[in-house]
Design a protein around this motif. Structure first.
Motif, mmCIF file in Angstrom:
data_model
loop_
_atom_site.group_PDB
_atom_site.id
_atom_site.type_symbol
_atom_site.label_atom_id
_atom_site.label_comp_id
_atom_site.label_asym_id
_atom_site.label_seq_id
_atom_site.Cartn_x
_atom_site.Cartn_y
_atom_site.Cartn_z
ATOM 1 N N LEU A 1 0.887 -1.401 0.374
ATOM 2 C CA LEU A 1 0.323 -0.179 0.214
ATOM 3 C C LEU A 1 1.237 1.619 0.277
ATOM 4 O O LEU A 1 1.985 1.244 0.499
ATOM 5 C CB LEU A 1 -1.337 0.005 1.211
ATOM 6 N N CYS B 1 1.074 5.148 0.735
ATOM 7 C CA CYS B 1 0.170 6.757 0.642
ATOM 8 C C CYS B 1 0.284 7.743 -0.131
ATOM 9 O O CYS B 1 2.272 8.022 0.365
ATOM 10 C CB CYS B 1 -0.471 6.459 2.183
ATOM 11 N N ARG C 1 -3.912 10.212 1.745
ATOM 12 C CA ARG C 1 -4.503 8.922 0.728
ATOM 13 C C ARG C 1 -4.120 7.990 0.816
ATOM 14 O O ARG C 1 -2.678 7.940 -0.021
ATOM 15 C CB ARG C 1 -5.455 10.160 0.788
ATOM 16 N N PHE C 2 -4.616 6.705 0.841
ATOM 17 C CA PHE C 2 -4.259 5.601 0.013
ATOM 18 C C PHE C 2 -4.121 6.626 -1.586
ATOM 19 O O PHE C 2 -5.349 6.266 -2.506
ATOM 20 C CB PHE C 2 -5.314 4.948 0.346
ATOM 21 N N ILE D 1 -10.669 0.935 3.829
ATOM 22 C CA ILE D 1 -8.844 0.662 2.511
ATOM 23 C C ILE D 1 -8.796 0.480 1.245
ATOM 24 O O ILE D 1 -9.186 -0.863 0.405
ATOM 25 C CB ILE D 1 -8.007 -0.362 3.335
ATOM 26 N N ALA E 1 -5.757 7.577 4.700
ATOM 27 C CA ALA E 1 -4.677 6.794 4.447
ATOM 28 C C ALA E 1 -4.949 6.738 6.492
ATOM 29 O O ALA E 1 -3.276 6.466 7.207
ATOM 30 C CB ALA E 1 -2.951 6.804 4.641
ATOM 31 N N GLU F 1 -3.959 8.490 8.586
ATOM 32 C CA GLU F 1 -3.393 9.736 7.449
ATOM 33 C C GLU F 1 -1.702 10.469 7.192
ATOM 34 O O GLU F 1 -0.945 10.961 7.140
ATOM 35 C CB GLU F 1 -4.376 11.533 7.562
ATOM 36 N N GLU F 2 -1.025 8.915 7.351
ATOM 37 C CA GLU F 2 0.657 8.446 7.146
ATOM 38 C C GLU F 2 1.231 8.918 8.363
ATOM 39 O O GLU F 2 1.781 8.777 9.047
ATOM 40 C CB GLU F 2 0.969 9.637 5.932
#
Length: 416
Positions: free
Chosen positions: A17, A19, A23-24, A363, A369, A395-396
């Protein structure tokens, strides 16, 4: 941020994944285990959306025994104890306890919280303390606030005015407690008024509904009918509904038709209601939990919640929602393998639907994220081992990183 070697719910392969800007941006299946530069190596553990706590009373957390203990263990003595504790509330007192409780919840993978705040206080002290925390805590959690009339709307002096004032101050959701009103007529009138207020103000609804071991307490049908008639549907939540445990099956069959038509949500609090309910029984003693399995199997949305952390109603509690799932699976006879496979729904997706945030939860590419990584490879293994939250990321931003418990030494059993 890049995460590798992650398992996703109900997916057979590992995933990478990526980010960007909170966001993803990309989710890609892996053919094999990777050993490449990354920010997080999930090491084959389960990555899922953060846990959702859709029903808790942050204003009352960490007050068990103040000013006295709930010796009977009943809901009603809990309300009496809280009424005494309310007299000494201050802004600082409430905020400091909220910070401590939220820290516990974050440590257990929770990033979304709906709190009920008692507004049967002429000063509205707790509400005034918690509303400003929505923005303060926003980097760590989403916080929704329910204007909750603990001692009734029509049965408490100026109850309606206090509810309206609470919305003006910043409450997001309209609450109610019809079974605690003085009369059945008051309870019915309060439900109609709550729905009208929510429509007028554009708010969600979350009612403490029929939290009593009385098979004649049937305000759920009133709430569901109002939700159907107004078209508010999934903007409405019925919390607890433990009287359903005592309804006869013929009535319940009729009721389920209405409930499904209405589209309302349900929240059950397994540890709290197992403890509070059945207090007036000798034997057999009722479990006092609503019909979680039956509601779920009928296609209705049911979430699980903790309700309390060390307050007059429940003197335990540590923020661990997996404990609520464990209790519900046992008490509601959901111990089949198919039950286990989707057990995390109760504290993830279903709670997000209750909070009306499903469109920005999950997800998926393009969504925030926000995620947790659990000690386990799927719902079943996480539930079996009550797996720890190893990572919580919002968000990371890393909110939590925990190393799995390790055994330094273990005895080897002799072969028989």
């Amino acid at each position: 941020m890049k995460i590798i070697n992650a398992r996703l719910r109900h997916q057979p392969s590992l995933f990478t994944l990526e980010c960007e800007e909170g966001r993803f941006s990309q989710i890609t299946a892996q053919d094999t285990t990777l050993n490449s530069p990354c920010d997080i190596d999930a090491k084959g553990q389960l990555l899922c959306a953060p846990f959702v706590e859709p029903h808790i009373h942050l204003d009352a957390v960490l007050t068990a025994g103040e000013p006295r203990w709930n010796n009977s263990g009943t809901l009603f003595e809990g309300i009496e104890c809280w009424a005494l504790r309310k007299e000494s509330l201050t802004i600082d007192d409430v905020q400091q306890r909220v910070y401590r409780a939220v820290q516990l919840l974050i440590g257990q993978g929770v990033q979304h919280i709906r709190t009920h705040v008692d507004v049967t206080d002429p000063q509205l002290t707790a509400l005034k303390a918690i509303v400003p925390l929505k923005s303060v805590l926003a980097p760590y959690i989403d916080l929704q606030i329910v204007a909750f009339p603990q001692e009734g709307i029509l049965s408490f002096p100026n109850g309606k005015a206090l509810m309206q004032q609470a919305l003006e101050i910043g409450a997001d959701v309209v609450g109610g407690i019809p079974h605690f009103e003085f009369t059945r007529e008051y309870g019915v009138e309060s439900m109609r008024w709550v729905m009208e207020l929510a429509q007028t103000q554009g708010k969600l609804v979350d009612v403490h509904c029929d939290e009593i071991d009385d098979g004649n307490s049937r305000f759920l049908e009133v709430l569901a009918t109002a939700a159907l008639e107004t078209g508010m549907g999934d903007r409405v939540t019925a919390s607890h509904t433990v009287a359903m445990h005592s309804y006869n099956n013929a009535y319940c069959s009729k009721l389920f038709r209405l409930l499904k038509m209405s589209g309302i949500n349900f929240v059950s609090c397994p540890t709290e209601n197992t403890h509070l309910q059945g207090r007036f029984d000798s034997f057999p003693k009722r479990r006092g939990i609503t019909r979680v399995k039956e509601l779920r199997d009928a296609g209705m949305n049911v979430a699980l919640a903790q309700d309390s952390i060390q307050d007059p109603w429940y003197s335990l509690g540590n923020g661990k929602l997996l404990r609520q799932v464990d209790f519900a699976l046992h008490a509601c006879h959901m111990m089949g393998y198919d039950d286990f496979k989707t057990a995390l729904d109760f504290i993830t997706d279903n709670g997000a639907k209750v909070m009306h945030m499903a469109d920005r939860y999950g997800i998926e590419v393009g969504k925030p994220a926000n995620f947790i990584i659990l000690d386990g490879i799927d719902d079943v293994s996480v539930i079996q081992k009550q797996g720890d939250v190893l990572w919580s990321v919002r968000e990371e931003k890393v909110l939590l990183e925990r190393q799995p418990a390790m055994i330094k030494q273990q005895v080897t059993l002799a072969t028989i």
